[in-house]
Design a protein around this motif. Structure first.
Motif, PDB file in Angstrom:
ATOM      1  N   TYR A  27       2.843   1.540  -3.291  1.00 26.70           N
ATOM      2  CA  TYR A  27       1.914   2.047  -4.584  1.00 26.70           C
ATOM      3  C   TYR A  27       1.286   3.349  -4.457  1.00 26.70           C
ATOM      4  O   TYR A  27       1.105   4.215  -5.348  1.00 26.70           O
ATOM      5  N   SER A  28       1.113   3.831  -3.166  1.00 22.46           N
ATOM      6  CA  SER A  28       0.494   5.258  -2.724  1.00 22.46           C
ATOM      7  C   SER A  28       1.393   6.100  -3.189  1.00 22.46           C
ATOM      8  O   SER A  28       0.985   7.324  -3.829  1.00 22.46           O
TER       9      SER A  28
ATOM     10  N   ASN B 146       0.480  -0.569 -13.817  1.00 23.99           N
ATOM     11  CA  ASN B 146       0.400  -1.579 -12.939  1.00 23.99           C
ATOM     12  C   ASN B 146      -0.106  -2.722 -13.651  1.00 23.99           C
ATOM     13  O   ASN B 146      -0.181  -4.133 -13.079  1.00 23.99           O
TER      14      ASN B 146
ATOM     15  N   HIS C 270       2.264   9.530 -10.181  1.00 21.46           N
ATOM     16  CA  HIS C 270       1.795   9.434 -11.689  1.00 21.46           C
ATOM     17  C   HIS C 270       0.296   9.649 -11.803  1.00 21.46           C
ATOM     18  O   HIS C 270      -0.068   9.701 -12.788  1.00 21.46           O
ATOM     19  N   THR C 271      -0.477   9.696 -10.794  1.00 24.80           N
ATOM     20  CA  THR C 271      -1.934   9.864 -10.780  1.00 24.80           C
ATOM     21  C   THR C 271      -2.337   8.222 -10.866  1.00 24.80           C
ATOM     22  O   THR C 271      -1.594   7.424 -11.257  1.00 24.80           O
ATOM     23  N   LYS C 272      -3.579   8.164 -10.373  1.00 22.41           N
ATOM     24  CA  LYS C 272      -4.161   6.933 -10.208  1.00 22.41           C
ATOM     25  C   LYS C 272      -4.359   6.194 -11.759  1.00 22.41           C
ATOM     26  O   LYS C 272      -4.148   5.184 -11.836  1.00 22.41           O
ATOM     27  N   GLU C 273      -4.960   6.889 -12.643  1.00 25.02           N
ATOM     28  CA  GLU C 273      -4.985   6.563 -13.754  1.00 25.02           C
ATOM     29  C   GLU C 273      -3.884   6.078 -14.483  1.00 25.02           C
ATOM     30  O   GLU C 273      -4.021   4.895 -14.902  1.00 25.02           O
TER      31      GLU C 273
ATOM     32  N   ASP D 122       0.878  -1.385   0.055  1.00 27.58           N
ATOM     33  CA  ASP D 122       0.061   0.067  -0.032  1.00 27.58           C
ATOM     34  C   ASP D 122       0.653   1.182   0.032  1.00 27.58           C
ATOM     35  O   ASP D 122       0.433   2.339  -0.796  1.00 27.58           O
TER      36      ASP D 122
ATOM     37  N   HIS E 157      -1.096   5.123 -12.872  1.00 27.93           N
ATOM     38  CA  HIS E 157      -0.675   3.906 -12.213  1.00 27.93           C
ATOM     39  C   HIS E 157      -1.202   2.837 -12.416  1.00 27.93           C
ATOM     40  O   HIS E 157      -0.784   1.707 -12.780  1.00 27.93           O
ATOM     41  N   ASN E 158      -2.618   2.844 -12.606  1.00 27.85           N
ATOM     42  CA  ASN E 158      -3.349   1.788 -12.933  1.00 27.85           C
ATOM     43  C   ASN E 158      -2.922   1.122 -14.191  1.00 27.85           C
ATOM     44  O   ASN E 158      -2.992  -0.011 -14.387  1.00 27.85           O
TER      45      ASN E 158
ATOM     46  N   ILE F   2       1.304   6.335  -6.954  1.00 28.23           N
ATOM     47  CA  ILE F   2      -0.049   7.105  -7.418  1.00 28.23           C
ATOM     48  C   ILE F   2      -0.174   8.502  -7.194  1.00 28.23           C
ATOM     49  O   ILE F   2      -0.322   9.476  -8.042  1.00 28.23           O
ATOM     50  N   LYS F   3       0.603   8.908  -6.212  1.00 29.59           N
ATOM     51  CA  LYS F   3       0.917  10.421  -5.779  1.00 29.59           C
ATOM     52  C   LYS F   3       1.637  11.094  -7.022  1.00 29.59           C
ATOM     53  O   LYS F   3       1.303  12.232  -7.592  1.00 29.59           O
TER      54      LYS F   3
END
Lengths: 65, 209
Positions: B8-9, B24, B15-18, B5, B20-21, B12-13
């Motif tokens: 990846y947090s 990943n 790259h942005t969640k979009e 967690d 990163h997803n 995400i901070k």
């Protein structure tokens, strides 16, 4: 006239792909050839006749990695 | 230890969640993990790639230390194992698969066919051409990013990425070969960066170099 790597080649229509490759300094085992968007298998180099208007891309690989 | 967690947090901070997803949820195969492939693998692992397949038959040798992501302690080890060990210390959450095998025109489609993106990082010109030809003609759902020409210490600005068609990209200066010019680390790393970046771009739906 056909095109190789963006260059117009005159007076050679009908030549075998293998002959063109050999006569222009390309090494058969170090290249990939695409004609009109299709990859040509190595085993077909010796029977592919280059047609008028063919758009040929020959990618040469050099060593190192 | 940091948790998955936390790891990846942090990504995400940045790259942005979009973004990163997308990164990943993708897996990439790397053919050859010498100078190019070892750096490509490390950079994709740092970026948070979902998984990597590392393929190489070779063991780490003293002659690799000038430009490959290995240390003296790795000499004699399989490159696949030495690289996996290092990546696990950088990103323990990426799924690393390894294969100690020489790639040929007979096994390439089996090894790489299920991957949407394959990065060619071999040393020998004939091997590069073999892999590109085999995957382009036999694996219709696979895109390949290849490399040609990164020896010496000519301008790093000569190294570029070209898109040959929708499934074939190539990075390098396309002329400087290791047969007559020694491989030196900076240009090999520049070229590795080009290949890894093109892979990220494809994952993120940017299909031009």
């Amino acid at each position: 006239m056909f095109i190789v790597n963006g260059k117009e080649i005159e007076n050679s229509d009908g030549i075998l792909l293998e002959k063109y490759i050999n006569e222009n300094g390309f090494k058969k085992e170090r290249i990939a050839v695409e004609i009109n968007g299709v990859i040509i298998k190595k085993s077909d180099y010796s029977n592919y006749v280059i047609n008028k208007g063919d758009n040929i891309i020959i990618v040469s690989f050099v060593g190192g990695g | 230890m940091i948790t998955e967690d936390e790891f990846y947090s942090n990504l995400i901070k940045r790259h942005t969640k979009e973004v990163h997803n997308k990164i990943n949820s993708n897996k990439i195969a790397i053919a050859g993990i010498g100078g190019l492939g070892s750096y490509i693998a490390v950079s994709l692992a740092r970026a948070g790639i979902g998984g990597l397949l590392l393929v190489d038959f070779d063991k780490v040798d003293i002659s690799n230390l000038n430009r490959q992501h290995y240390s003296i302690k790795h000499i004699g080890k399989y490159k696949t194992e030495a690289l996996k060990e290092q990546i696990k210390e950088i990103n323990p959450f990426t799924d690393i698969k390894t294969l100690n095998k020489k790639v040929t025109s007979y096994n390439a489609a089996d090894i790489f066919g299920q991957y949407k993106i394959v990065i060619e990082a071999f040393d020998i010109a004939e091997q590069k051409a073999m892999l590109v030809n085999t995957l382009l003609s036999q694996c219709k759902n696979t895109k390949i990013i290849s490399a040609s020409g990164m020896a010496g210490y000519k301008s790093a600005n000569d190294i570029i990425t070209k898109k040959i068609n929708n499934r074939f990209y190539i990075s390098g200066d396309f002329v400087t070969e290791s047969d007559n010019t020694p491989l030196m680390p900076p240009r090999v790393m520049v070229c590795a960066g080009h290949e890894a970046n093109m892979a990220l771009r494809i994952i993120l739906d940017e299909t031009n170099p």
